[in-house]
Write an enzyme that holds these catalytic residues in place. Structure first.
Site, PDB file in Angstrom:
ATOM      1  NE  ARG A 134      15.176  43.628  85.737  1.00 25.77           N
ATOM      2  CZ  ARG A 134      14.013  43.800  84.851  1.00 25.77           C
ATOM      3  NH1 ARG A 134      14.362  44.952  84.277  1.00 25.77           N
ATOM      4  NH2 ARG A 134      12.694  42.943  85.041  1.00 25.77           N
ATOM      5  CG  ASP A 157      15.203  40.252  82.110  1.00 22.88           C
ATOM      6  OD1 ASP A 157      13.461  40.180  82.081  1.00 22.88           O
ATOM      7  OD2 ASP A 157      15.487  40.440  83.642  1.00 22.88           O
ATOM      8  CE1 TYR A 169      18.148  34.631  89.339  1.00 20.81           C
ATOM      9  CE2 TYR A 169      17.511  35.348  91.405  1.00 20.81           C
ATOM     10  CZ  TYR A 169      17.359  34.468  89.494  1.00 20.81           C
ATOM     11  OH  TYR A 169      16.241  34.769  89.394  1.00 20.81           O
ATOM     12  CG  ASP A 173      18.340  46.295  82.620  1.00 21.58           C
ATOM     13  OD1 ASP A 173      18.522  46.621  81.647  1.00 21.58           O
ATOM     14  OD2 ASP A 173      17.182  44.691  82.488  1.00 21.58           O
TER      15      ASP A 173
END
Length: 298
Positions: free
Chosen positions: A177, A39, A67, A81
């Site tokens: 997310r 993103d 991540y 988000d």
């Protein structure tokens, strides 16, 4: 023609397509693809394939990923988000850490996850985020994903919010997310879900490839290009073909090999370049990906 794989550290605020466009200019070729988007708000590792090495991307997309992220408890948003509008939540300041840990444990292992509505998944030929932005109701199907690690690195309590810095290892197709959303949805204050969303996201690993080896400056891309053979050797067992076997491979002939059955085997030329990827069953090789002849034979 240049061919290879390059690891890029994507900055915040640009799309994965923007990074691909920059790589095309820096490398002087139109044929550049990536093995999984990030993103615009996210940073970190983007794996690019260049020229004939785009054929390897199929085998990179499904690799596990790692991540680091920051989850804010105390508000839910339309996009799950920080770029979305706040649509719910409750004061999370009094949520015990033990409850947070239990919520994380419930989201670890093999889980069923509904992707975020604002995602690139196609619904009847249209991207889910396009439908959501136009006001069209979107119902995405749950998918099975594996969260092999979900670790809290730091916790900060600020007013009605709880911010969690986390490290996550997961299978391909996982939406971080959605993990933030679901963690917040499972925690409540006086019967009201406190809500959760992502405020930061950084991809640090794709399969064996790590962010420490990535470059951020487009001018560094040509020097950072890795050969197809070196990438294939990190992913698959290898076999070096003799000249006759190599010729048979490039001509699509049956190739008999005295090796055990292997789903994917990297076939190398006598001088160590990648000739193709093959599958071997009962001693007979089947070509999965064949690289073009000047790269193989010159």
């Amino acid at each position: 023609m240049t061919s290879g794989i390059v690891l890029v550290d994507k900055p915040q605020g640009v799309t994965s397509h923007d990074v691909v466009a920059r790589a095309r200019r820096a490398l002087g070729t139109r044929k550049v693809g990536h093995a999984g988007t990030l993103d615009p708000m996210a940073t970190g590792l983007l794996v690019l394939g260049v020229d004939s090495s785009t054929r390897l991307l199929t085998y990179l997309v499904g690799l596990g990923k790692e991540y680091t992220a920051t989850i804010r408890l105390g508000a839910s948003t339309t996009t799950d988000d920080t770029e979305g509008e706040v649509v719910g939540g409750a004061d999370a300041s009094a949520i015990p850490r033990a409850d947070i840990d239990r919520g994380i444990a419930a989201l670890t292992g093999v889980i069923s996850q509904v992707p975020s509505t604002y995602s690139a998944i196609k619904v009847d030929g249209r991207r889910s985020y396009d439908l959501a932005r136009s006001g069209t109701p979107v119902e995405l199907v749950a998918r099975t994903v594996t969260i092999s690690a979900f670790e809290v690195l730091a916790e900060r309590r600020d007013g009605s919010f709880v911010d969690l810095d986390v490290r996550i290892e997961c299978s391909s197709g996982t939406y971080i997310r959605a993990l933030a959303r679901d963690l917040g949805a499972g925690l409540d204050r006086d019967g009201v879900a406190v809500g959760g969303h992502l405020t930061a996201l950084r991809r640090t690993r794709v399969g064996p490839f790590r962010i420490e080896d990535a470059v951020a400056d487009p001018d560094e891309l040509p020097a950072a290009l890795r050969t197809p053979a070196s990438i294939a050797a990190e992913l698959f067992p290898t076999i070096t073909l003799d000249p006759e076997q190599l010729l048979d491979l490039t001509q699509g002939k049956k190739l008999e090999l005295a090796v055990t059955d292997t789903e994917v085997l990297a076939a190398l030329t006598p001088d160590g370049r990648l000739a193709g990827l093959i599958a071997v069953k009962n001693g007979t090789a089947r070509v999965l990906v064949n690289f073009p002849t000047p790269e193989v034979l010159t």
